[in-house]
Motif scaffolding. Structure first.
Motif, short mmCIF file in Angstrom:
data_model
loop_
_atom_site.label_atom_id
_atom_site.label_comp_id
_atom_site.label_asym_id
_atom_site.label_seq_id
_atom_site.Cartn_x
_atom_site.Cartn_y
_atom_site.Cartn_z
N VAL A 89 0.76 -1.07 0.11
CA VAL A 89 0.14 -0.13 0.14
C VAL A 89 0.85 1.16 0.11
O VAL A 89 0.66 2.13 -0.59
CB VAL A 89 -1.00 0.00 1.40
CG1 VAL A 89 -1.73 1.39 1.51
CG2 VAL A 89 -1.88 -1.02 1.10
N GLN A 90 1.91 1.39 0.78
CA GLN A 90 2.69 2.31 0.81
C GLN A 90 3.63 2.72 -0.51
O GLN A 90 3.71 3.81 -0.70
CB GLN A 90 3.58 2.61 2.30
CG GLN A 90 2.98 2.52 3.48
CD GLN A 90 2.10 4.08 3.44
OE1 GLN A 90 1.28 4.44 2.85
NE2 GLN A 90 2.24 4.52 4.79
N VAL A 104 -5.18 10.45 2.72
CA VAL A 104 -6.52 10.17 2.56
C VAL A 104 -6.56 8.57 1.76
O VAL A 104 -7.36 7.70 2.11
CB VAL A 104 -7.41 10.89 1.26
CG1 VAL A 104 -8.52 10.42 0.83
CG2 VAL A 104 -7.54 12.53 1.78
N PHE A 105 -5.71 8.25 1.09
CA PHE A 105 -5.39 7.09 0.63
C PHE A 105 -5.02 6.08 1.62
O PHE A 105 -5.66 4.91 1.69
CB PHE A 105 -4.26 7.13 -0.37
CG PHE A 105 -4.01 5.73 -1.08
CD1 PHE A 105 -4.73 5.14 -1.84
CD2 PHE A 105 -2.87 5.09 -0.60
CE1 PHE A 105 -4.37 3.89 -2.51
CE2 PHE A 105 -2.49 3.86 -0.98
CZ PHE A 105 -3.46 3.25 -2.27
N ILE A 106 -4.25 6.49 2.43
CA ILE A 106 -4.07 5.50 3.67
C ILE A 106 -5.30 5.24 4.44
O ILE A 106 -5.41 4.03 4.72
CB ILE A 106 -2.99 6.29 4.41
CG1 ILE A 106 -1.56 6.22 3.84
CG2 ILE A 106 -2.69 5.56 5.78
CD1 ILE A 106 -0.61 7.29 4.45
N GLN A 107 -6.04 6.29 4.70
CA GLN A 107 -7.21 6.21 5.56
C GLN A 107 -8.21 5.14 4.73
O GLN A 107 -9.02 4.62 5.38
CB GLN A 107 -7.81 7.45 5.87
CG GLN A 107 -6.86 8.33 6.93
CD GLN A 107 -6.93 7.53 8.32
OE1 GLN A 107 -7.82 6.64 8.57
NE2 GLN A 107 -5.77 7.52 8.89
N ALA A 108 -8.28 5.31 3.43
CA ALA A 108 -9.45 4.57 2.69
C ALA A 108 -8.82 2.98 2.94
O ALA A 108 -9.72 2.22 3.14
CB ALA A 108 -9.24 4.70 1.30
N VAL A 109 -7.60 2.70 2.79
CA VAL A 109 -7.08 1.39 2.84
C VAL A 109 -7.40 0.94 4.47
O VAL A 109 -7.52 -0.33 4.95
CB VAL A 109 -5.57 1.28 2.52
CG1 VAL A 109 -5.00 -0.23 2.78
CG2 VAL A 109 -5.66 1.47 1.02
N ALA A 110 -7.19 2.00 5.29
CA ALA A 110 -7.35 1.79 6.90
C ALA A 110 -8.86 1.32 7.13
O ALA A 110 -8.80 0.75 8.30
CB ALA A 110 -6.91 2.97 7.51
N LEU A 111 -9.55 1.60 6.41
CA LEU A 111 -10.78 0.89 6.71
C LEU A 111 -10.84 -0.61 6.59
O LEU A 111 -11.49 -1.31 7.57
CB LEU A 111 -12.07 1.43 5.49
CG LEU A 111 -12.13 3.08 5.67
CD1 LEU A 111 -13.37 3.12 4.28
CD2 LEU A 111 -13.40 3.19 6.87
#
Length: 129
Positions: A89-90, A104-111
């Motif tokens: 992901v990173q 925002v991208f990190i938080q989307a995957v964090a779901l």
């Protein structure tokens, strides 16, 4: 609710600062991306993930000693699964996502990651009863 509180008041502010700091890593494009990834995954992620799990335990109503004890018990399994997802992901994040959208991208995957964390922390909570 505990994931919402943790994300709003802990994760997002710290990630915003960290992502901006990582942007200071300079060098040839590919070198900078791999260096950012190494710094993120080897230095930041183990500590940050531990604080997230610890905070979630506190938000469940556990005391500091109990939260720490449960973190120690669950940490290896959580980090093993962490490294199955987050390096890829990173790598995508640092390679293709513009700086202002990285959190925002990190938080989307964090779901998805939070679903796992919820499952992992609840299973271990049930096993301790």
């Amino acid at each position: 609710m505990r994931f919402f509180v943790n994300a709003c008041f802990w994760n997002a502010p710290i990630l915003s600062i960290w992502i901006k700091r990582l942007e200071r890593v300079k060098g040839p494009s590919n070198y900078a991306i791999w260096k950012r990834l190494a710094l993120d995954q080897l230095l930041f992620a183990p500590i940050f993930t531990g604080t997230i799990v610890f905070n979630l335990r506190l938000l469940e109503g556990n005391g500091i000693k109990s939260a720490y004890k449960r973190l120690c018990r669950d940490y290896t399994d959580i980090m093993t699964n962490f490294y199955k997802l987050w390096p890829v992901v990173q790598l995508i994040n640092y390679s293709f996502v513009p700086l202002n959208y990285r959190v925002v991208f990190i938080q989307a995957v964090a779901l998805l990651w939070n679903v796992y964390l919820s499952f992992a922390t609840q299973i271990s909570m049930v096993q301790t009863r």
